[in-house]
Design a protein around this motif. Sequence first.
Motif, short mmCIF file in Angstrom:
data_model
loop_
_atom_site.label_atom_id
_atom_site.label_comp_id
_atom_site.label_asym_id
_atom_site.label_seq_id
_atom_site.Cartn_x
_atom_site.Cartn_y
_atom_site.Cartn_z
N GLY A 72 5.67 8.82 9.11
CA GLY A 72 4.50 7.92 9.01
C GLY A 72 3.50 8.40 7.98
N GLU A 73 3.23 9.71 7.97
CA GLU A 73 2.30 10.27 6.99
C GLU A 73 2.86 10.15 5.58
OE1 GLU A 73 0.32 13.66 9.94
OE2 GLU A 73 2.14 14.08 8.79
N GLU A 98 4.89 7.77 4.50
CA GLU A 98 4.74 6.36 4.09
C GLU A 98 3.31 6.08 3.63
OE1 GLU A 98 6.97 3.95 3.75
OE2 GLU A 98 8.54 5.40 4.22
N ARG A 99 2.34 6.67 4.33
CA ARG A 99 0.94 6.46 3.95
C ARG A 99 0.66 7.09 2.59
NH1 ARG A 99 -1.08 8.62 8.16
NH2 ARG A 99 -1.08 6.75 9.43
N GLY A 127 -5.17 9.43 5.92
CA GLY A 127 -4.75 9.23 7.30
C GLY A 127 -4.91 10.43 8.21
N ALA A 180 2.09 4.82 -0.12
CA ALA A 180 1.22 3.66 -0.34
C ALA A 180 0.00 4.06 -1.17
CB ALA A 180 0.79 3.07 1.00
N LEU A 181 -0.53 5.25 -0.89
CA LEU A 181 -1.68 5.76 -1.66
C LEU A 181 -1.28 6.01 -3.10
CD1 LEU A 181 -4.60 6.78 -1.63
CD2 LEU A 181 -3.73 8.99 -0.87
N GLN A 232 -8.43 7.87 3.76
CA GLN A 232 -7.41 7.43 2.82
C GLN A 232 -6.07 8.11 3.05
OE1 GLN A 232 -10.25 7.80 -0.84
NE2 GLN A 232 -8.58 6.49 -1.48
#
Length: 494
Positions: free
Chosen positions: A174-175, A177-178, A129, A181-182, A127
């Motif tokens: 990138g992390e 952004e993840r 990443g 989203a979470l 979840q």
Amino acid sequence: MSLAIEFRGVKRSFGPVQVLHGVSFAITPGTVMGLLGENGGGKSTLMKILAGYLEPSAGEILVDGQPRHFRSSREAEADGIVLIHQEFNLAEDLTIAQNIFLGHEKTRGWRLDDEAMRATTAEVLRQVGLQASPDTRVRQLIVAEKQLVEIAKALARKARLLIMDEPTATLTPGETERLFALMAQLKGEGTTIVYISHKLDEVERVTDEVVVMRDGAFVARQPTASLTRHAMANLMVGRELSDLFPPKEPAPEGAPLLQVSGFQVPGWARDVSFEVRPGEILGFAGLVGAGRTELFEGLLGLRPGSSGQVQVAGVPVNLRNPREAANEGITYLSEDRKGKGLHVDFGLRQNLTLMDLKRYARPWLAPAREKEALAAAVQSYGIRTGDLDQRASALSGGNQQKLALAKVLQPQPRVVVLDEPTRGVDVGAKRDIYFLVQRLAREGRAVIVISSELIELIGLCHRVAVMRGGRLAATLQDERLTEEELIAHATGTR
């Protein structure tokens, strides 16, 4: 699912120093609330009280309308309140799975259910990443990966109210952004999130409303959409905040002060060459894992097996350890403030003078002279402390960072390497640090800034070197020094 939280007249003192002054406000259930304030403003203290790590000196907390007094984090977690710490709260010698379930172990009968814990760990790692085995020892992880483990640990607790204290400080774009989203997914499921960050662009993007604290007191509560970043910053510092970065001065000319050729750090950096002149501010950009920190740890003798040619003021040197680097006038501020930057269980003056003890021991240590130096550093660097004799662990994260800066600058180095110097630091303190960096350059020192914040590098540096996969991908300056160019070279699309 959602929790309704209300603070009523919450106070907290540490000895004679009162850090919270009757704080009262409510957290709207099912929303993302940004909690803003300068370092030492009381944000983390208030959240530690809510999460059961500290007890209030006065006042009360209402959970779903009922007064609650959490005597431990376990009691708060039983109500679904989970805090992701700014400073990692992990056991280095245990595995990721063991850390995630420490104190909350799953059992099958009288035995630990390792299989179930590993399976749950694998799911929460997916979840967030993080591509790592649940059986990996935490000490083998880099700083950014440890941050993801902290977030995964909170997910495994099934939080109803999740407190995130500077969660993106070490994460790549990138992390980050993840994570966003979470957060959106958790909010959709009814989880309430308190988001503490000094990155106002993130606060503007992910929060529904903001609460501002200053000097241990509630200042304002407004919908995020009604505030600009500039207005948020002004509320935090209590005054009009002028330009964040000092005016950039012309790039200096002349012979390099530090020259590095063909430097290798096994497993991390290959054939890296660069130079930096007196009065120059050189930035280092790159994604997490690009080898920036490891390059300079190797350069200062912190990583064995490193090799290459290094010259200081034109003279070849062989730096086998940090002491030899310091003797050549090179100092390094670690990105890991708590683990490598400070001895948090030592006092303030012991931390400040540790790298320059020869100045204060002739031959016996002179505590009075150390205390004079500490008083001067507190004034010069704006370190907020009510007691010069307290331990470094009693300072807020941002004030610990200022102390770490003062420590590495005590020996009056010629070359200053600052690794993530404003991580976890509020906007007012960031500005202070930026002007300090320029002052160091004006004094004729060569300054190297390693940072994950591209705007910071662009606003501060004369040139920026970009690393990718352990190699130097490009060095940018002038009109090429843009976010787009930096990202392109860091990701390999250039």
